[in-house]
Design a protein around this motif. Structure first.
Motif, PDB file in Angstrom:
ATOM      1  N   UNK A  83     -31.369  55.207 -16.094  1.00 27.58           N
ATOM      2  CA  UNK A  83     -32.271  54.913 -17.206  1.00 27.58           C
ATOM      3  C   UNK A  83     -31.962  55.864 -18.341  1.00 27.58           C
ATOM      4  N   UNK A  84     -31.827  55.334 -19.528  1.00 23.93           N
ATOM      5  CA  UNK A  84     -31.632  56.179 -20.701  1.00 23.93           C
ATOM      6  C   UNK A  84     -32.732  55.810 -21.686  1.00 23.93           C
ATOM      7  N   UNK A  85     -33.417  56.802 -22.207  1.00 17.70           N
ATOM      8  CA  UNK A  85     -34.560  56.500 -23.064  1.00 17.70           C
ATOM      9  C   UNK A  85     -34.616  57.431 -24.272  1.00 17.70           C
ATOM     10  N   UNK A  86     -33.998  57.007 -25.347  1.00 20.88           N
ATOM     11  CA  UNK A  86     -34.026  57.779 -26.600  1.00 20.88           C
ATOM     12  C   UNK A  86     -34.277  56.841 -27.765  1.00 20.88           C
ATOM     13  N   UNK A  87     -34.998  57.268 -28.764  1.00 19.17           N
ATOM     14  CA  UNK A  87     -35.807  58.478 -28.881  1.00 19.17           C
ATOM     15  C   UNK A  87     -36.796  58.573 -27.723  1.00 19.17           C
ATOM     16  N   UNK A  88     -37.025  59.815 -27.298  1.00 24.52           N
ATOM     17  CA  UNK A  88     -37.638  60.020 -26.007  1.00 24.52           C
ATOM     18  C   UNK A  88     -39.137  60.331 -26.036  1.00 24.52           C
ATOM     19  N   UNK A  89     -39.817  59.719 -25.089  1.00 26.30           N
ATOM     20  CA  UNK A  89     -41.152  60.121 -24.690  1.00 26.30           C
ATOM     21  C   UNK A  89     -40.926  60.853 -23.374  1.00 26.30           C
ATOM     22  N   UNK A  90     -41.337  62.069 -23.189  1.00 27.71           N
ATOM     23  CA  UNK A  90     -42.287  62.878 -23.965  1.00 27.71           C
ATOM     24  C   UNK A  90     -41.677  63.914 -24.897  1.00 27.71           C
ATOM     25  N   UNK A  91     -40.358  64.072 -24.938  1.00 31.54           N
ATOM     26  CA  UNK A  91     -39.819  65.261 -25.626  1.00 31.54           C
ATOM     27  C   UNK A  91     -39.623  65.072 -27.128  1.00 31.54           C
ATOM     28  N   UNK A  92     -39.517  63.820 -27.578  1.00 29.52           N
ATOM     29  CA  UNK A  92     -39.202  63.586 -28.988  1.00 29.52           C
ATOM     30  C   UNK A  92     -37.716  63.743 -29.279  1.00 29.52           C
ATOM     31  N   UNK A  93     -36.911  63.932 -28.221  1.00 24.88           N
ATOM     32  CA  UNK A  93     -35.471  64.120 -28.406  1.00 24.88           C
ATOM     33  C   UNK A  93     -34.793  62.813 -28.802  1.00 24.88           C
ATOM     34  N   UNK A  94     -33.631  62.954 -29.457  1.00 24.46           N
ATOM     35  CA  UNK A  94     -32.785  61.789 -29.694  1.00 24.46           C
ATOM     36  C   UNK A  94     -31.393  62.084 -29.127  1.00 24.46           C
ATOM     37  N   UNK A  95     -30.570  61.073 -29.028  1.00 32.42           N
ATOM     38  CA  UNK A  95     -29.151  61.264 -28.706  1.00 32.42           C
ATOM     39  C   UNK A  95     -28.376  60.685 -29.878  1.00 32.42           C
TER      40      UNK A  95
END
Lengths: 160, 389
Positions: free
Chosen positions: B169-181
């Protein structure tokens, strides 16, 4: 940055320069300079507060008045508009296209006061042909702000 | 017979979300500020709501085809092409689902089963792990790190992969961190994944909420496109959470099977929401921009605020979350959140609710007014000062 600052100030003129700087990812000095410049140029003409007078338990009556006038030679409508907008009771005054000429917003403490102003001051101006006064009964939305929103966060607790 | 004895062990073994208990507490409080809800505070833009209302007035209350109205799927195809340069055939490669959540569930059910391993980068949205467990698969956490801004590192990925891995599973922009790739980050993990028989489920619900350049999808890499299921939706981008509408895009063979589950489980997604979604894609763009600009300003205020309080926080470029580190207070995530809620009436969510490696962090959302953010930061400041003494 000028545009961005205006967008923010338009909805909240009480925001501090420091906070503006953080929001726009810049420094306080630049924000101060841009605002000062816009004030000097007359882009920003003032800072006001939107008030729901009814909730403040103060009666303020607002009337929108359609005014038909005879334009004056060489001066068009400007001269008569100037005579009208000098009155402190007049909160706004605009030249309009369509069936009447000037759109005048008048505020007073009650209907009688506004009616007297119209009858004694506005209607008696020489080039004013006629007036048609509409009293505001209730404000739903003003300056982009919807009144009477309860402002309550209605989002429910959800697992995500 | 005890009901509990009849419940399947793998269902019992799936933990409930750790977020819940705080919500029960806050409901009893006056003047509490919630930075806990992972949902836009904006109402759905009026033009979109109105289209839903209009469809009801016209009596459009019937099922759509299982995959969703073809008109909507065409709009989705155009949107994915225009925004993300991803090209899908509306007839065979797009499935309209009941929110992104359903898409996650049916994608996992299609590609994960007993004996399989599903790699889940953590901290993560809580549903991935649960859905993987419901399939009988084993979730394998990949522990993301603060020092990498919570982006997936190729070495970490390599270590998590076994012969039994079927899905990541890849999830960006991310919940919960707010990170992006970003593109380069993906390029490095594509090197690891391109020759492996592993399906990528890419949850891109927050794609519109990217505050640093354009959103990148792993499906943009040609060698990954066929084995990636892209999941997107309307909840976050268009503030349409309650409508329950999202979609999945991918290879026709995958979509055909996912559609089967979708069809038997829910028939089709709510049609009022589908009509509204068509309008959202056609004319909602300016409203999205308005909301994103607003989030961006709040984001800067909150990020700046946490760092000023000495709760170090990497700059989150996506979604609407900050994920500050609270270790400097000497408290655990749970203690921090509970004490903060009781003493200062501010709700945040402990990082470990999103996986063990989230310990030492809390999630705070800026999907709330600037005034609330300002007040919450002031209260957190008081709290932190007291705790550090």
């Amino acid at each position: 940055m000028q545009q961005e600052i205006l967008e923010i100030l338009r909805t909240n003129s009480r925001i501090s320069d420091e906070e503006l700087a953080v929001m726009l990812d810049t420094d306080v000095e630049s924000v101060k300079a841009v605002i000062k410049d816009m004030e000097a140029k007359g882009i920003i003409t003032g800072y006001k507060t939107l008030i729901d007078w009814e909730k403040a338990n103060q009666s303020v009556v607002t009337a929108f008045i359609e005014v038909r006038v005879t334009p004056q030679r060489g001066r068009g409508f400007d001269k008569v508009a100037e005579r009208i907008y000098q009155y402190p009771q007049v909160k706004a005054c605009s030249l309009m296209s369509g069936g009447f000429d000037l759109f005048v917003v008048v505020e007073g403490k009650d209907m009688k006061e506004v009616a007297l102003f119209v009858a004694e001051k506005l209607a008696t101006i020489e080039s004013v042909l006629s007036t048609s006064t509409h009293f505001v009964l209730k404000n739903y939305k003003d300056n982009g702000v919807i009144f009477d929103r309860n402002g309550k966060d209605e989002r429910e607790a959800v697992v995500l | 017979m005890r009901i509990k004895d009849r419940i399947k062990p793998h269902i019992l073994a799936t933990p409930p979300s750790g977020i819940r208990k705080y919500f029960d507490l806050i409901n009893e409080m006056k003047d509490a500020i919630s930075l806990g809800i992972g949902e836009p505070d904006f109402e759905t833009p009026w033009i979109i709501r109105e289209e839903g209302i209009y469809s009801l007035e016209k009596g459009k209350t019937f099922y759509s085809s299982n995959a969703g109205f073809i008109e909507l799927r065409r709009e989705i195809a155009a949107y994915m092409a225009r925004k993300y340069n991803l090209h899908y055939d509306p007839a065979e490669e797009i499935l309209v689902t009941v929110g992104g959540s359903e898409a996650i569930d049916i994608a996992l059910r299609t590609f994960a089963g007993p004996g399989d391993e599903v790699i889940i980068p953590e901290p993560s949205f809580v549903a991935y792990k649960g859905c993987a467990m419901f399939c009988g698969a084993t979730p394998v956490p990949l522990e993301l790190k603060d020092e990498h801004q919570f982006r997936i590192q190729p070495e970490q990925l390599e270590q998590c992969i076994t012969d039994r891995t079927t899905v990541i599973i890849i999830a960006y922009p991310n919940n919960p961190t707010g990170a992006i790739m970003e593109y380069e980050d993906y390029a490095r993990i594509v090197e690891v994944l391109k020759d492996k028989d592993i399906i990528v489920i890419s949850d891109e619900l927050y794609a519109e909420l990217n505050y640093k350049g354009k959103h990148v999808s792993i499906a943009q890499f040609p060698e990954m496109k066929d084995k990636t299921i892209v999941i997107n939706g309307f909840s976050k981008a268009f503030a349409m959470t309650g409508w329950r509408i999202g979609f999945a895009c991918g290879h026709p063979d995958a979509m055909e099977q996912m559609k089967k589950i979708h069809q038997y489980a829910v028939m089709c997604s709510p049609t009022t929401a589908q009509f509204a979604a068509i309008e959202a894609l056609r004319n909602g763009e300016p409203e999205v921009r308005r909301m994103v600009d607003e989030y961006d300003k709040r984001r800067r205020v909150m990020h700046d605020g946490f760092n000023k309080l000495g709760l170090s926080c990497f700059e989150p470029f996506g979604a609407f979350y900050c994920f500050p580190c609270i270790r400097s207070t000497g408290l655990s995530s749970d203690e921090f959140c509970e004490k903060l809620l009781i003493e200062e009436k501010v709700l945040t969510v402990p990082g470990n609710a999103f996986g063990a490696c989230g310990e030492g962090f809390v999630r705070a959302t800026y999907a709330t007014s600037i005034e609330n953010i300002r007040e919450a930061l002031a209260r957190i400041g008081r709290f932190v000062e007291r705790v550090r003494k």
